[in-house]
Design an enzyme around this catalytic site. Structure first.
Site, short mmCIF file in Angstrom:
data_model
loop_
_atom_site.label_atom_id
_atom_site.label_comp_id
_atom_site.label_asym_id
_atom_site.label_seq_id
_atom_site.Cartn_x
_atom_site.Cartn_y
_atom_site.Cartn_z
N ALA A 106 0.81 -1.22 0.00
CA ALA A 106 0.00 0.00 0.00
C ALA A 106 0.84 1.26 0.00
O ALA A 106 0.42 2.30 -0.52
CB ALA A 106 -0.93 0.00 1.22
N CYS A 107 2.02 1.21 0.60
CA CYS A 107 2.79 2.43 0.89
C CYS A 107 4.14 2.41 0.21
O CYS A 107 4.86 1.41 0.28
CB CYS A 107 3.03 2.56 2.40
SG CYS A 107 1.55 2.40 3.41
N ASN A 288 4.18 7.85 3.87
CA ASN A 288 3.17 7.53 2.87
C ASN A 288 2.07 8.61 2.89
O ASN A 288 2.12 9.54 3.70
CB ASN A 288 2.59 6.14 3.15
CG ASN A 288 1.72 6.13 4.39
OD1 ASN A 288 2.01 6.80 5.38
ND2 ASN A 288 0.65 5.36 4.35
N PRO A 289 1.04 8.54 2.01
CA PRO A 289 0.09 9.65 1.88
C PRO A 289 -0.66 10.04 3.14
O PRO A 289 -0.98 11.22 3.33
CB PRO A 289 -0.89 9.14 0.81
CG PRO A 289 -0.05 8.27 -0.05
CD PRO A 289 0.87 7.58 0.91
N CYS A 290 -1.00 9.10 4.01
CA CYS A 290 -1.75 9.48 5.23
C CYS A 290 -0.87 9.66 6.44
O CYS A 290 -1.38 9.89 7.56
CB CYS A 290 -2.84 8.45 5.49
SG CYS A 290 -4.14 8.51 4.25
N GLU A 292 1.14 7.72 8.29
CA GLU A 292 1.37 6.77 9.37
C GLU A 292 2.57 5.86 9.13
O GLU A 292 2.96 5.11 10.02
CB GLU A 292 0.12 5.91 9.60
CG GLU A 292 -0.09 4.77 8.62
CD GLU A 292 -0.68 5.19 7.29
OE1 GLU A 292 -0.89 4.33 6.43
OE2 GLU A 292 -0.94 6.41 7.13
N PRO A 436 -5.05 3.96 8.10
CA PRO A 436 -6.47 4.17 7.78
C PRO A 436 -7.10 2.86 7.33
O PRO A 436 -6.47 2.07 6.62
CB PRO A 436 -6.44 5.18 6.63
CG PRO A 436 -5.08 5.77 6.65
CD PRO A 436 -4.17 4.73 7.21
N THR A 437 -8.33 2.62 7.73
CA THR A 437 -9.01 1.37 7.33
C THR A 437 -10.40 1.66 6.79
O THR A 437 -11.31 0.87 6.97
CB THR A 437 -9.11 0.41 8.53
OG1 THR A 437 -9.93 1.00 9.54
CG2 THR A 437 -7.75 0.09 9.11
N GLY A 438 -10.55 2.81 6.11
CA GLY A 438 -11.88 3.20 5.68
C GLY A 438 -12.64 2.12 4.94
O GLY A 438 -13.74 1.73 5.34
#
Length: 783
Positions: A106-107, A288-290, A292, A436-438
């Site tokens: 993801a990152c 990464n984008p968020c 964390e 994030p786990t939206g």
């Protein structure tokens, strides 16, 4: 060695469900974004098929270490963990494992050096990563500042902000799996000469929309803020001092812009590097984008989250099932370590660096649900104690699991015993991340990450404008048990009414079901700090502010974040995004926006919302703007009457033909909408981003079509109008105040709480949490 997880504390195996129990919206999300499809776009696998595909692919990594192991047994353990919705890996793993693409991370963080070759290599690599479903982070701190001399050409440098636009445009044209744009993080060091340009880069609506911005703040800078001292801006090209600035002034600018627009966030870069597990490989400069996942250049990270709502035992007095949680942690660590070995990385440099450090990021979701099940309000000391117990356990057990893997498979290759001074030898350089786990939490049917519930009820579009009220299952159960459930009550809550105003709801229920905007910003920071204490990497969480929060309120939270040991912080004040449509969420409300009432003294009247278009005034006032488009020079006129913006005209340099006819029809419909009370921002949103084969550049920005040009002109007008309103109503801290001393209350704009815009896919309201806009109805996310 057998493939089964030998280190689990429980001897009994949990049953493997024949069918995954999914809510309707979870199934809809899987069908739209995750399940394998045929050429016509129809799903050709079930959720069970998808999870089996993932489990089989990941378990195959075991053969690298033991050719005689029982891979089928471990596959069943991995499958059972996911099928029981107790653990889920990040989205690219669910989407791509066992498929041709095979990219499971993801990152990513990509390096950008001070050369054209490096910059545009990074642009190319970004496109490749976004196409595969990943997000990217960059530090632009190595680029020389704007107007600095370029020796090879004798010209001047464009500076970091200009080059960021190239990444933004590249992101715009690459869709991830054909469904969404990628997300980026841009970080600039606090001592870069262009730092003030960076801080204000997103002040204008529609700029760098595919980026989150964060300033890399040092301990030295924070000390200068505290003492009122100056600090140096340093040219990264030659190491020379460019200028000096008062630290307090720059800090105030960061706070003011965060209050106004939500950007930039801040990362405490020295604190991140103090816990860098591989300093001999280099200094961490980006995330990464968020925010964390701090990473070295070319590192990637595989994330996964444990569903804490499934880690509860007992019928009456409930408690955390630590035996079950321990088994889940150990199995998940092994799963994520295996992912590294079967991953098809998008670049060889990423494959090499990732396998050197083998970072994984195990986190949690469903924390708010866990607290409710235990009868603990989110904003209570008991909640903080629970967070400490749970995350402390996750951290400890994940490290033990990594140690045990290291004993069998070896430590991560970049391990340098000389710098670890006898510390634990692990398989993975880092183990835990709160990500994030939206979308994952929608699939798992739980609350997102460590966030409190954003709302207890919301309205979701199903099909053909049919709307359905969805109620939080814990709240619905409590309402029915306590006898105050009614469809009318749920409808009121879905339309924006607040639980505390409902006289029929018992006080203890109101206290237990506290939502994000009823928790003080300080309460959000305290919770983030507890989780950060037991997290190797960092914590994704949003600190929510009401619309009437002041600049000093934001400042206080930033200072508290530094004091309490956070690695970074993101704040979101309701209404602060310039392009945020203010929908009430009501089924009866207009789908465009709630219009703020005019502030006393403002020269801009509020437009009414008539049932039919108002007549065109005989006299209007306006302006004409020239825009270069792929079809030729376009002259766009925006006119206003006494009520507000009322019409748009356009004239193309090349008159006549189909293009002119289409332009006339576009402008007629836009004018009709404007005279019908539709907000100009909503009209612009519909036209923005429409593409034609001939793309042009105007003023350093891409013009995708004539319709896109009209949208940009409308947005420019709205930005100018907003600046006028801001000046006239003194919404921002007055000159000389700089956010200090006496607080100036922000005037109430009538903005509706708990709203972060409208989902472009299903029409439900978006929520802003964990650094991203997320739709709880269909799983759409802007990150």
């Amino acid at each position: 060695m057998p493939a089964a997880i030998k280190t689990r504390k429980s001897n009994k195996k949990a049953a493997i469900p024949e069918k995954v129990e999914l809510a309707d919206n979870a199934l809809a999300v899987l069908k739209k974004r995750y399940l394998k499809k045929d050429k016509q776009g129809n799903p050709v696998e079930t959720p069970e098929d998808m999870l089996r595909r993932v489990a089989r692919t990941v378990a195959a990594a075991e053969l690298i270490y033991d050719t005689n192991c029982d891979v089928r047994e471990l596959e069943n353990e991995f499958y059972g963990l996911m099928a029981r919705l107790e653990f889920l890996p990040n989205s690219p793993t669910l989407m791509n494992a066992g498929r041709e693409l095979g990219q499971l991370s993801a990152c990513f963080v990509l390096p950008i050096e001070d050369s054209i070759e490096s910059i545009f290599d990074a642009v190319k690599h970004t496109a490749m990563i976004h196409k595969s479903g990943g997000g990217t982070g960059f530090s632009f701190s190595r680029l020389r500042p704007e107007s600095d001399r370029v020796g090879t050409t004798g010209g001047v440098a464009s500076g970091p902000i200009s080059f960021m636009r190239a990444f933004d445009v590249a992101t715009d044209v690459i869709k991830q799996g054909g469904t969404r744009r990628g997300a980026n993080m841009a970080i600039l060091s606090i001592d870069h000469p262009d730092i003030e340009r960076f801080i204000t880069a997103k002040q204008q609506a529609g700029v760098l929309t595919n980026f989150n911005l964060s300033v890399a703040i040092t301990d030295k800078f924070m000390e200068a803020v505290r003492s009122g001292a100056d600090y140096d801006l340093v040219n990264p090209h030659n190491g020379e001092v460019f200028a000096s600035r008062k630290a307090r002034d720059i800090f105030d600018k960061i706070v003011n812009l965060a209050w106004k627009t939500g950007d930039p966030g801040i990362v405490f870069i020295d604190r991140i590097n103090a816990e860098n597990p591989t300093p001999h490989l280099g200094r961490i400069e980006s995330t990464n984008p968020c925010g964390e996942q701090p990473l070295l250049p070319y590192e990637s990270c595989n994330l996964g989250s444990i569903n804490l709502s499934r880690m509860v035992k007992g019928n009456g007095k409930k408690s955390v099932d630590f035996d079950k949680l321990g088994y889940t942690i150990r199995t998940a660590v092994r799963f994520l370590d295996d992912v590294i070995d079967v991953n098809k990385f998008p670049l060889p440099q990423i494959a090499e660096r990732t396998r050197q450090t083998r970072k994984i990021g195990l986190g949690v979701m469903g924390f708010a649900d866990l607290l409710i099940d235990l009868g603990i309000p989110y904003d209570s000391p008991e909640a903080l104690a629970t967070a400490e117990a749970v995350m402390g356990f996750v951290q400890s057990e994940s490290h033990k699991a990594s140690e045990e893997l290291a004993a069998i498979r070896g430590v991560f290759p970049a391990y340098d015993g000389s710098i670890y001074d006898g510390k634990v030898r692990m398989r993975n350089a880092s183990c835990t991340t709160i990500a994030p786990t939206g979308t994952l939490s929608i699939i798992a049917g739980c609350s997102s990450g460590i966030e409190p519930h954003f709302a207890l009820c919301f309205t979701r579009n199903i099909m053909d404008n049919t709307r359905m009220i969805e109620v939080n299952p814990y709240f619905e159960r409590a309402a029915k048990t306590d006898g105050f459930y009614s469809e009318d009550l749920m409808k009121k809550l879905a339309e924006g009414s607040h639980l505390e105003s409902m006289v029929e709801v018992p006080d203890d229920i109101k206290k237990l079901f506290v939502t994000a905007h009823n928790i003080t910003p300080e309460g959000h920071v305290k919770m983030q700090a507890v989780f950060q204490k037991y997290t190797d990497n960092a914590v994704s969480k949003t600190v929510n502010f009401p619309a009437d929060a002041t600049v000093p309120d934001v400042e206080g939270v930033y200072l508290m974040a530094y004091k309490d040991g956070l690695k970074g912080i993101t704040i979101y004040r309701d209404g602060c995004k310039a392009d945020q449509p203010m929908s009430t969420g009501s089924p009866k409300s207009d789908s465009s926006s709630v219009r703020p009432e005019p502030v006393e003294g403002s020269k801009i009247p509020a437009a009414p919302q008539p049932a039919k278009p108002r007549k065109r005034s005989k006299v209007t006032t306006g302006f004409t703007e020239k825009v270069n488009t792929g079809c030729g020079t376009l002259y766009i006129t925006v006119n206003s009457d006494d009520t507000g913006v009322c019409e748009v005209f356009s004239h193309l340099g090349k008159t006549g033909g189909c293009a002119a006819a289409q332009l006339e029809s576009t402008c007629r419909l836009a004018s009709l909408a404007l005279r019908s009370g539709i907000e100009p921002a909503s009209v612009a949103k519909q036209l923005k981003g429409i593409r034609c084969p001939s793309i042009a550049w105007d003023g350093g920005k891409s013009v995708l079509s004539c319709a896109d040009a009209i949208a940009t002109v409308l947005e420019n007008f709205l930005t100018a109008r907003e600046s006028l309103a801001t000046r006239d109503s003194q919404l921002v801290t007055p000159p000389g105040g700089n956010g200090h001393g006496e607080k100036k209350a922000v005037k109430d704009l009538g903005l509706v709480k708990n709203i972060a815009g409208q989902c472009v896919e299903c029409g439900s309201i978006l929520v802003y949490q964990e650094g991203c806009f997320i739709c709880p109805g269909c799983g759409f996310t802007k990150c």
